[in-house]
Design an enzyme around this catalytic site. Structure first.
Site, PDB file in Angstrom:
ATOM      1  N   ALA A 270       0.846  -1.197   0.000  1.00 48.74           N
ATOM      2  CA  ALA A 270       0.000   0.000   0.000  1.00 48.74           C
ATOM      3  C   ALA A 270       0.877   1.240   0.000  1.00 48.74           C
ATOM      4  O   ALA A 270       2.006   1.228   0.496  1.00 48.74           O
ATOM      5  CB  ALA A 270      -0.921   0.009   1.222  1.00 48.74           C
ATOM      6  N   ASP A 271       0.334   2.298  -0.574  1.00 47.82           N
ATOM      7  CA  ASP A 271       1.050   3.571  -0.556  1.00 47.82           C
ATOM      8  C   ASP A 271       0.046   4.707  -0.690  1.00 47.82           C
ATOM      9  O   ASP A 271      -1.105   4.509  -1.099  1.00 47.82           O
ATOM     10  CB  ASP A 271       2.079   3.656  -1.671  1.00 47.82           C
ATOM     11  CG  ASP A 271       3.131   4.718  -1.370  1.00 47.82           C
ATOM     12  OD1 ASP A 271       4.066   4.425  -0.601  1.00 47.82           O
ATOM     13  OD2 ASP A 271       2.995   5.853  -1.869  1.00 47.82           O
ATOM     14  N   GLN A 272       0.520   5.895  -0.332  1.00 49.11           N
ATOM     15  CA  GLN A 272      -0.335   7.082  -0.361  1.00 49.11           C
ATOM     16  C   GLN A 272       0.513   8.311  -0.667  1.00 49.11           C
ATOM     17  O   GLN A 272       1.603   8.471  -0.117  1.00 49.11           O
ATOM     18  CB  GLN A 272      -1.017   7.243   0.990  1.00 49.11           C
ATOM     19  CG  GLN A 272      -2.049   8.354   1.058  1.00 49.11           C
ATOM     20  CD  GLN A 272      -2.738   8.362   2.413  1.00 49.11           C
ATOM     21  OE1 GLN A 272      -2.113   8.683   3.427  1.00 49.11           O
ATOM     22  NE2 GLN A 272      -4.000   7.992   2.451  1.00 49.11           N
TER      23      GLN A 272
END
EC number: 3.6.1.9
Length: 203
Positions: free
Chosen positions: A79-81
């Protein structure tokens, strides 16, 4: 809640918030930090003209792929943001001076959190999902900002933008549009639906 013959589930992230979201949902998992060079990936993606959503997706996949090589047969969550304000990307602030500058730059403006999650097994991406919650900071006073920084201190350095919605940072905002778990960095409901479909948690 978990199937007895479920494949192992691994979170390729050092984020305590993502881990807390999964744990609170009753999903058993282990954590393996990916240690990918996020800055290099961001730089190359920007140079190629990629937007923040595409870049967040690439980062999530890179993390999961790296860890997948270490845990054969496991389902690996990456996951990344990326915080994107009118095309300017914000990283986690390295110190309180940068955190203050981030909040001043975001004050009174809307930004979006380009959030991506994917699942990889044995080097193959099985699924991915993107969301882009939109948040508008209110035009808070300098006095409020100083008080907020004094209250939060180094806790501001753990998230992009220098705020934590699960804490006093919620007072920085006038409007928030989007799923809460996606704002925290892991779109939980679509991920749970994927895990149910792959026998990890009960239907």
């Amino acid at each position: 809640m978990t199937m007895p013959e479920a494949p192992p589930l691994v979170l390729a992230s050092a984020s305590p918030t993502r881990g807390q979201l999964l744990a609170a949902a009753g999903v058993p998992f282990s954590t393996v930090v990916s240690a990918v060079d996020e800055d290099e990936i961001k730089h190359s993606m920007r140079a190629a003209g990629a937007d923040s959503a595409t870049t967040a997706d690439a980062l999530a996949e890179a993390k999961a792929m790296r860890v997948s090589r270490k845990v054969p047969g496991a389902l690996v969550i990456g996951a990344d943001q990326i915080l994107d304000c009118a095309g300017v990307w914000f990283d986690k602030p390295p110190d309180l001076d940068h955190a203050r500058a981030h909040l001043v730059a975001l004050r009174g403006r809307e930004h979006r959190l380009a959030t991506a999650v994917c699942v990889v097994r044995d080097g193959q991406r099985l699924w991915h999902h993107r969301e882009a919650p939109r948040l508008t900071m209110r035009a808070f006073s300098d006095a409020f900002l100083d008080a907020y920084i004094a209250l939060e201190g180094r806790a501001m350095l753990v998230s992009v933008g220098g705020y934590r919605l699960e804490g006093p940072g919620v007072q920085l905002f006038s409007t928030i549009a989007g799923d809460h778990s996606a704002i925290l960095g892991l779109p939980l409901l679509p991920l749970l639906e994927f895990l149910r479909g792959h026998g990890v948690v009960e239907r």
